[in-house]
Design an enzyme around this catalytic site. Structure first.
Site, mmCIF file in Angstrom:
data_model
loop_
_atom_site.group_PDB
_atom_site.id
_atom_site.type_symbol
_atom_site.label_atom_id
_atom_site.label_comp_id
_atom_site.label_asym_id
_atom_site.label_seq_id
_atom_site.Cartn_x
_atom_site.Cartn_y
_atom_site.Cartn_z
ATOM 1 N N ASP A 39 0.831 -1.206 0.000
ATOM 2 C CA ASP A 39 0.000 0.000 0.000
ATOM 3 C C ASP A 39 0.863 1.252 0.000
ATOM 4 O OD1 ASP A 39 -2.726 -1.038 0.151
ATOM 5 O OD2 ASP A 39 -2.117 -1.850 2.091
ATOM 6 N N ASP A 181 -10.355 -6.052 -1.120
ATOM 7 C CA ASP A 181 -9.277 -5.567 -0.256
ATOM 8 C C ASP A 181 -9.855 -4.931 1.003
ATOM 9 O OD1 ASP A 181 -7.100 -4.392 0.940
ATOM 10 O OD2 ASP A 181 -6.526 -3.165 -0.778
#
EC number: 5.1.3.1
Length: 229
Positions: A39, A181
């Protein structure tokens, strides 16, 4: 309800011990992870800061696993080449972060890696079908982007079903996958698999210390039996 099928599982490295990312990447590899999800946050698109190209490169040196870079950033065009040079195998950009989505996805592919498009929870996916031919993966955020440890948003299930229907209708079943996600655990994973998800990204559930080993958690998320030698 359709039969549950095995999916790909990618741990988000954000949930790991950040003081020893190389060791953590190796542990994920040994536990049977299908890929590592990285991320990238800029403090503007989401209210948090995480990694940059240097960290991607360091993780890439530590593992042979496929690296998926999730760019939660504004102006993603500026960083695509540096992500690729650092070792990204797939780059996911957000629908909300650019006005030139098709051009951006095409550019990512032109750079030689897979392209993905993510939708935040409050964003309508009404126009998703028009972008599917440009995507290797579509990512449905099942938590609000920025922080780990959030609960799974139940309305994600109908979004998965919508995306699955659109992919089938467009004849893209073999070229575009559905990734979910956030908030993925032993309870939410079967719901996602049943709705048609191909890929699950998990963080807190996988890294939290409890009686289950990491490799067993990955098998559970896939819908496979564990503990059988």
């Amino acid at each position: 309800m359709k039969k549950q099928e095995s999916v790909l599982v990618g741990p988000s490295i954000m949930g790991a011990d950040l003081t020893c990312l190389g060791v953590e990447a190796k542990k994920l590899e040994q536990a049977g992870s299908d890929f590592i999800h990285i991320d990238i946050m800029d403090g503007h698109f989401v209210p948090n800061l995480t990694f940059g190209p240097g960290i991607i490169a360091a993780i890439n040196r530590s593992t042979d696993l496929f690296l998926e870079v999730h760019a939660m950033i504004y102006n993603p065009f500026e960083f695509i080449e540096s992500f690729v040079r650092s070792g990204a195998d797939r780059i996911i950009v957000h629908f909300e972060a650019s006005e030139d989505i098709k051009e951006l996805l095409s550019y990512i592919k032109k750079c030689g890696v897979q392209a993905g498009l993510a939708f935040s929870p409050d964003t309508s996916i009404e126009f998703l079908p028009s972008f599917l031919p440009f995507c290797d993966v579509v990512v449905l955020m099942s938590v609000y982007p920025g922080f780990t440890g959030q609960s799974f948003l139940p309305n994600t299930i109908e979004k998965i079903a919508f995306a699955r229907h659109a992919i089938k209708t467009l004849g893209l079943k073999d070229s575009c996958l559905i990734e979910v996600d956030g908030g993925i655990d032993q309870q939410s994973a079967p719901l996602c698999r049943d709705a048609g998800a191909d890929i699950l990204v998990t963080a807190s559930y996988l890294f939290e210390a409890d009686s289950l080993a990491m490799e067993d958690k990955i098998l559970l998320l896939r819908g496979e039996n564990y503990g059988v030698k």
